[in-house]
Design a protein around this motif. Sequence first.
Motif, PDB file in Angstrom:
ATOM      1  N   VAL A  91      44.727  -0.837 122.270  1.00 52.89           N
ATOM      2  CA  VAL A  91      44.150  -0.468 123.562  1.00 52.89           C
ATOM      3  C   VAL A  91      45.137  -0.807 124.681  1.00 52.89           C
ATOM      4  O   VAL A  91      45.366   0.007 125.583  1.00 52.89           O
ATOM      5  N   LEU A  92      45.733  -1.995 124.622  1.00 49.25           N
ATOM      6  CA  LEU A  92      46.703  -2.384 125.650  1.00 49.25           C
ATOM      7  C   LEU A  92      47.889  -1.440 125.656  1.00 49.25           C
ATOM      8  O   LEU A  92      48.333  -1.006 126.725  1.00 49.25           O
ATOM      9  N   GLN A  93      48.393  -1.097 124.497  1.00 51.16           N
ATOM     10  CA  GLN A  93      49.538  -0.192 124.420  1.00 51.16           C
ATOM     11  C   GLN A  93      49.190   1.179 125.012  1.00 51.16           C
ATOM     12  O   GLN A  93      49.981   1.750 125.772  1.00 51.16           O
ATOM     13  N   ALA A  94      48.011   1.689 124.702  1.00 45.81           N
ATOM     14  CA  ALA A  94      47.595   2.988 125.245  1.00 45.81           C
ATOM     15  C   ALA A  94      47.453   2.923 126.761  1.00 45.81           C
ATOM     16  O   ALA A  94      47.868   3.854 127.467  1.00 45.81           O
ATOM     17  N   CYS A  95      46.912   1.834 127.255  1.00 49.97           N
ATOM     18  CA  CYS A  95      46.745   1.682 128.703  1.00 49.97           C
ATOM     19  C   CYS A  95      48.092   1.550 129.406  1.00 49.97           C
ATOM     20  O   CYS A  95      48.278   2.085 130.500  1.00 49.97           O
ATOM     21  N   MET A  96      49.022   0.848 128.790  1.00 47.43           N
ATOM     22  CA  MET A  96      50.356   0.707 129.381  1.00 47.43           C
ATOM     23  C   MET A  96      51.037   2.068 129.498  1.00 47.43           C
ATOM     24  O   MET A  96      51.711   2.346 130.485  1.00 47.43           O
ATOM     25  N   GLN A  97      50.858   2.911 128.499  1.00 45.01           N
ATOM     26  CA  GLN A  97      51.467   4.234 128.531  1.00 45.01           C
ATOM     27  C   GLN A  97      50.864   5.117 129.613  1.00 45.01           C
ATOM     28  O   GLN A  97      51.519   6.023 130.110  1.00 45.01           O
ATOM     29  N   ASP A  98      49.619   4.846 129.981  1.00 46.12           N
ATOM     30  CA  ASP A  98      48.936   5.656 130.989  1.00 46.12           C
ATOM     31  C   ASP A  98      49.292   5.275 132.425  1.00 46.12           C
ATOM     32  O   ASP A  98      48.898   5.969 133.357  1.00 46.12           O
ATOM     33  N   ILE A  99      50.006   4.184 132.617  1.00 42.51           N
ATOM     34  CA  ILE A  99      50.383   3.773 133.973  1.00 42.51           C
ATOM     35  C   ILE A  99      51.497   4.692 134.459  1.00 42.51           C
ATOM     36  O   ILE A  99      52.551   4.791 133.837  1.00 42.51           O
ATOM     37  N   ARG A 105      55.417  -4.821 131.357  1.00 41.83           N
ATOM     38  CA  ARG A 105      56.085  -5.029 130.055  1.00 41.83           C
ATOM     39  C   ARG A 105      56.953  -6.276 130.077  1.00 41.83           C
ATOM     40  O   ARG A 105      56.975  -7.040 129.112  1.00 41.83           O
ATOM     41  N   ASP A 106      57.691  -6.464 131.171  1.00 47.92           N
ATOM     42  CA  ASP A 106      58.527  -7.659 131.285  1.00 47.92           C
ATOM     43  C   ASP A 106      57.672  -8.919 131.236  1.00 47.92           C
ATOM     44  O   ASP A 106      58.022  -9.887 130.561  1.00 47.92           O
ATOM     45  N   LEU A 107      56.563  -8.882 131.949  1.00 54.49           N
ATOM     46  CA  LEU A 107      55.666 -10.036 131.956  1.00 54.49           C
ATOM     47  C   LEU A 107      55.084 -10.275 130.576  1.00 54.49           C
ATOM     48  O   LEU A 107      54.965 -11.413 130.133  1.00 54.49           O
ATOM     49  N   LEU A 108      54.760  -9.229 129.879  1.00 57.24           N
ATOM     50  CA  LEU A 108      54.184  -9.351 128.542  1.00 57.24           C
ATOM     51  C   LEU A 108      55.200  -9.910 127.547  1.00 57.24           C
ATOM     52  O   LEU A 108      54.887 -10.773 126.745  1.00 57.24           O
ATOM     53  N   THR A 109      56.438  -9.453 127.619  1.00 58.03           N
ATOM     54  CA  THR A 109      57.449  -9.962 126.691  1.00 58.03           C
ATOM     55  C   THR A 109      57.811 -11.409 127.004  1.00 58.03           C
ATOM     56  O   THR A 109      58.082 -12.186 126.101  1.00 58.03           O
ATOM     57  N   LYS A 110      57.780 -11.778 128.272  1.00 57.12           N
ATOM     58  CA  LYS A 110      58.063 -13.166 128.640  1.00 57.12           C
ATOM     59  C   LYS A 110      56.853 -14.049 128.421  1.00 57.12           C
ATOM     60  O   LYS A 110      56.970 -15.266 128.405  1.00 57.12           O
ATOM     61  N   GLY A 111      55.675 -13.452 128.255  1.00 54.99           N
ATOM     62  CA  GLY A 111      54.443 -14.217 128.077  1.00 54.99           C
ATOM     63  C   GLY A 111      54.435 -15.036 126.795  1.00 54.99           C
ATOM     64  O   GLY A 111      53.781 -16.048 126.713  1.00 54.99           O
ATOM     65  N   ASP A 112      55.194 -14.572 125.789  1.00 57.72           N
ATOM     66  CA  ASP A 112      55.282 -15.317 124.545  1.00 57.72           C
ATOM     67  C   ASP A 112      56.107 -16.584 124.716  1.00 57.72           C
ATOM     68  O   ASP A 112      56.015 -17.507 123.920  1.00 57.72           O
TER      69      ASP A 112
END
Length: 106
Positions: free
Chosen positions: A73-81, A91-98
């Motif tokens: 769901v998150l991936q689909a929503c990211m593509q819709d932005i 995306r940057d925030l998500l990759t740094k979130g780990d």
Amino acid sequence: FIQKSETLPTRQLALVHMLVGDFGRYLCVQKELVQQMLESIGPHLPKITEDDAVFRHSAAELLVLVQHLQPRVLQACMQDISDEKIRKALRDLLTKGDKTDNLSPK
């Protein structure tokens, strides 16, 4: 209510994080809710500075939680932005979130 805030909506973000933490399995399966969350948080991300570590950390935790609960769901929503700058910031925030050491508030 997050998107309309002129200042960084740290308290509102904490409330959304608490709701997702408690009811995430039910909330995150609804694409419309996840899309609205991303569209609300996204416009604030390009404006944050190093002094806004608390907001950045909270937003990253929320994105990582949603990704954990409903990655498709998150991936689909990211593509819709539509705004590429906001999508990249999310995306940057998500990759740094780990890597929470990089996002810890000072």
